[in-house]
Scaffold this motif. Structure first.
Motif, PDB file in Angstrom:
ATOM      1  N   SER A   7       0.860  -1.186   0.000  1.00 56.33           N
ATOM      2  CA  SER A   7       0.000   0.000   0.000  1.00 56.33           C
ATOM      3  C   SER A   7       0.893   1.232   0.000  1.00 56.33           C
ATOM      4  O   SER A   7       1.967   1.219   0.608  1.00 56.33           O
ATOM      5  CB  SER A   7      -0.893  -0.010   1.250  1.00 56.33           C
ATOM      6  OG  SER A   7      -1.743   1.113   1.271  1.00 56.33           O
ATOM      7  N   SER A  37      -3.968   0.318  -2.473  1.00 55.92           N
ATOM      8  CA  SER A  37      -3.405  -1.029  -2.375  1.00 55.92           C
ATOM      9  C   SER A  37      -2.679  -1.339  -3.674  1.00 55.92           C
ATOM     10  O   SER A  37      -3.174  -1.025  -4.751  1.00 55.92           O
ATOM     11  CB  SER A  37      -4.515  -2.061  -2.178  1.00 55.92           C
ATOM     12  OG  SER A  37      -5.131  -1.862  -0.927  1.00 55.92           O
ATOM     13  N   GLY A  79      -2.533  -7.138  -2.173  1.00 54.40           N
ATOM     14  CA  GLY A  79      -2.327  -5.744  -1.800  1.00 54.40           C
ATOM     15  C   GLY A  79      -3.133  -5.367  -0.575  1.00 54.40           C
ATOM     16  O   GLY A  79      -4.095  -6.036  -0.199  1.00 54.40           O
ATOM     17  N   GLY A  80      -2.716  -4.273   0.061  1.00 50.06           N
ATOM     18  CA  GLY A  80      -3.443  -3.764   1.221  1.00 50.06           C
ATOM     19  C   GLY A  80      -2.783  -4.163   2.525  1.00 50.06           C
ATOM     20  O   GLY A  80      -2.256  -5.267   2.666  1.00 50.06           O
ATOM     21  N   GLY A 140      -6.726  -4.350   4.888  1.00 50.66           N
ATOM     22  CA  GLY A 140      -7.098  -2.936   4.959  1.00 50.66           C
ATOM     23  C   GLY A 140      -7.760  -2.547   6.255  1.00 50.66           C
ATOM     24  O   GLY A 140      -7.770  -1.373   6.622  1.00 50.66           O
ATOM     25  N   ASP A 173     -11.441  -9.638   3.245  1.00 54.10           N
ATOM     26  CA  ASP A 173     -11.315  -8.377   2.526  1.00 54.10           C
ATOM     27  C   ASP A 173     -12.689  -7.751   2.377  1.00 54.10           C
ATOM     28  O   ASP A 173     -13.512  -8.221   1.601  1.00 54.10           O
ATOM     29  CB  ASP A 173     -10.689  -8.641   1.153  1.00 54.10           C
ATOM     30  CG  ASP A 173     -10.411  -7.358   0.402  1.00 54.10           C
ATOM     31  OD1 ASP A 173     -10.913  -6.291   0.819  1.00 54.10           O
ATOM     32  OD2 ASP A 173      -9.688  -7.429  -0.610  1.00 54.10           O
TER      33      ASP A 173
END
Lengths: 443, 443
Positions: A327, A337, A349-350, A372, A438
């Motif tokens: 990120s 991300s 990602g994240g 996240g 997520d």
């Protein structure tokens, strides 16, 4: 604890970390707030869990990740980077935040064992050093854990210094203790980390004397009866008899270092008992690993000295940890991300958050990774992330001797909450699944 | 060359080396003139030859094998040894002689790669340090040699720092260059040994920018056209096109780090040529070893970046070197050959002399080891032993940057005189036999 070495850690670094720094200083991306994560996409083949180690060394080394004039001159003289970059490095001190799993904690594929937040520049140049430490130490702790589980209540002693680089040996001793070993033969590990050091004797010690009896007499007179005599230089039976004759009933231990250890242990135990040395312990060494230790379970052995296979990770000498940008902020300060998209080497990602999901009896069921944002703890789960570095300042308790002791304790507890088949030595899958939670992908 | 670290090497030592010292000081055997030899009883499974490395590091470290007050306090505080022993260590400086094979030389089972002569005490306490260095560095150089032979005229670059302990990484870079590699990514290896360092860029560098094109532009503007762009973050074809668009025809290289490297190399080469970038090189990375390099032989690849498999010895992370007392004087000053006699772990007593027997065309035929006295050189043979330390003083030319360069050259020459099947990657036996020439056993 003795004063640590002053060796800077800053050039334990790949060339490209500093050229990427230079190019991002040019583009301005160097200053983008960023999140990097260290994780392993997989465990070594057939392993059911891994044991994290090295974090304490990473954190201690972070304090020494500075560039001195000699190093900067080198970078300038060899044109590794330009003047602007050297100026940046001259003033470098990590000012971000580091989170992660505690040492001794078990981990699974994609567990975010270390999360580094700061500018791209300051996170990027730590990459090589962080991965070197985590990949080595985790490989050794993971092997040590399987060996110490196979040994049950019997002592395992790390004796592999001569089979690995002289500095790796120190870290291997430390990681072995985290993974359940009781002591090490490595003196620098005793000096640097306060680990308990032990030793016996080598064949050369017997051979330099005119007879085995002369050698044993010298050792007993000098070291006392509570020592370990190596009895397999000439003939094991004669060696045991000579050891008992010289040392008497209070002889601490004998060591067997060759031949069929299972068979020898049985008759040597009987011989020691017959001679009245019922309290003399039997230590075995010689190419032991978790499988050999397991096969000695029914033999009357008191302690295992483990060398080669331990310090080389018992077939998995590195832990496959990677360190990925997950990120980073854009020019508006909004975090995006990011992840590699081309085929192979996928990551997610994240920024991650991590819980060990446990059932009501406290048994681990899954590695829950929030992407996240944190995952809800249903009350039985355990948070896995600790805040090690707060705005560049190291939190207390994660380095030094006490941290090793705490990590060893944590290892024991973390293993205890795994499903029982975690302890099987046979090849298997990770004992709990890794689940990404997520919120943006839930639809 | 920069000033070396002042880190003493003296506690890179197993506990028992110092307790054996104590017991032999008690018995008097500590002062017996002795000969120890480092050798490997076998090569790693299937290997046809090994490549010795580490001797230069051993010799440089010997100068720092002294005990300072902090270390002596530690040994006293923890009761590792008694006062008499600490007094001995306080004044310790190796005063004996060291002979051995030169770095870069190939070796075979039982080759006496290092011979240490002195009192039992001074030879004994060097054991762990000597073996740590030789076992690690030799494992890496041996793997590097097979990889560089598989690569032929193409460059191999060592990029494995992150996969091994941070200090091992430096030694691994050095050993790789001895084994035929052209450069390393490790900056400390550049700083400490003057090795050439190189680098490309990571996926994070592309991902921190808003687009691949932004990243490439930053790198080209900052580093110049003669750099290596990593093109597989999003889509390889788009990446190559963007690289050429930004850098123009003088782009130095592109790097491929994932997917099927053979297949990609072919069409990427064609694409680069079609775009006019006929001089842009292709570097490949991603879990390469000697077998992967060999399978890429027909692909249009210009350079290999090798990491994990190199720094872990390509399946043989340690070289199985041992250090054995082979001869020592008795109370009359007469040398006696000694060796362990009980089952397993055999060695051959007596000081060794070593020749590489060659035929009249200069092709190696055997490793001739004279036991107790030199073997006759028939004129075509090559003496393998050099005198590194003379009465405690280091001979010139065996440490530092120039020694690495010389060792790399020696490696090339030593390989060239082996029979051609030495270069086969398939499992095999040592390409030449080791023959002991023992005048006392000839009858």
């Amino acid at each position: 604890m003795r004063p640590a070495s002053n060796q800077p850690t800053s050039l334990y670094t790949d060339h490209y970390e500093l050229t990427m720094l230079q190019a991002t200083l040019h583009s301005g991306a160097a200053h983008r707030p960023s999140v990097f994560e260290a994780f392993a996409r997989r465990l070594p083949d057939g392993r059911r869990y891994g044991v994290l180690a090295g974090t304490g060394r990473v954190l201690a080394g972070l304090e020494k990740f500075r560039f001195n004039d000699d190093q900067l001159d080198f970078l300038a003289d060899t044109n590794v980077v330009n003047t602007e970059t050297i100026d940046y490095l001259a003033n470098f001190k990590f000012s971000g935040n580091i989170y992660g799993y505690a040492e001794g904690e078990v981990y699974f594929p994609y567990s975010p064992v270390l999360i580094v937040e700061g500018t791209f520049a300051e996170c990027c140049i730590l990459e090589t050093y962080i991965l070197s430490v985590l990949n080595h130490d985790t490989a050794i702790a993971s092997a040590a854990s399987r060996m110490s589980l196979a040994a049950g209540q019997r002592d395992c002693v790390e004796m592999g210094s001569r089979r690995t680089h002289e500095a790796s040996a120190i870290a291997a001793a430390r990681a072995s203790v985290i993974g359940g070993f009781s002591a090490t033969s490595n003196l620098e590990a005793g000096y640097r980390y306060g680990l308990k050091t032990v030793g016996t004797a080598a064949h050369s010690f017997t051979l330099v004397h005119d007879s085995e009896k002369d050698a044993f007499t010298a050792q007993i007179e000098s070291m006392g009866e509570d020592t370990s005599l190596l009895v397999d230089t000439y003939d094991v039976e004669a060696g045991v008899r000579a050891a008992v004759e010289v040392a008497g009933p209070k002889l601490g231990a004998i060591r067997l270092d060759s031949g069929d250890l299972v068979e020898q242990a049985h008759w040597v135990r009987q011989l020691l008992d017959d001679l009245g040395n019922t309290h003399t312990r039997i230590m075995v060494t010689s190419d032991l690993d978790e499988y050999a230790i397991s096969s000695l379970r029914s033999a009357p052995v008191d302690a295992y000295g483990v060398g080669t296979r331990l310090v080389t990770g018992s077939g998995a000498p590195t832990a496959a940890m990677v360190y990925k940008l997950v990120s980073r902020a854009d020019d508006n300060g909004e975090y995006q991300s990011v992840a590699k998209a081309a085929s192979g080497k996928k990551s997610v990602g994240g920024r991650k958050f991590a819980l060990r999901q446990r059932n009501s009896r406290g048994v681990a069921e899954a590695e829950l990774l929030g992407v996240g944002q944190p995952v809800d703890n249903d009350g039985d789960d355990r948070n896995l992330l600790h805040h090690f570095v707060v705005d560049g300042e190291l939190a207390d308790g994660w380095t030094g001797h006490d941290a090793v002791t705490a990590a060893a304790q944590r290892h024991t507890e973390s293993i205890a909450e795994l499903p029982p088949h975690a302890k099987k030595l046979q090849p298997g899958q990770p004992v709990i699944p890794t689940l990404f939670i997520d919120p943006h992908n839930r639809g």
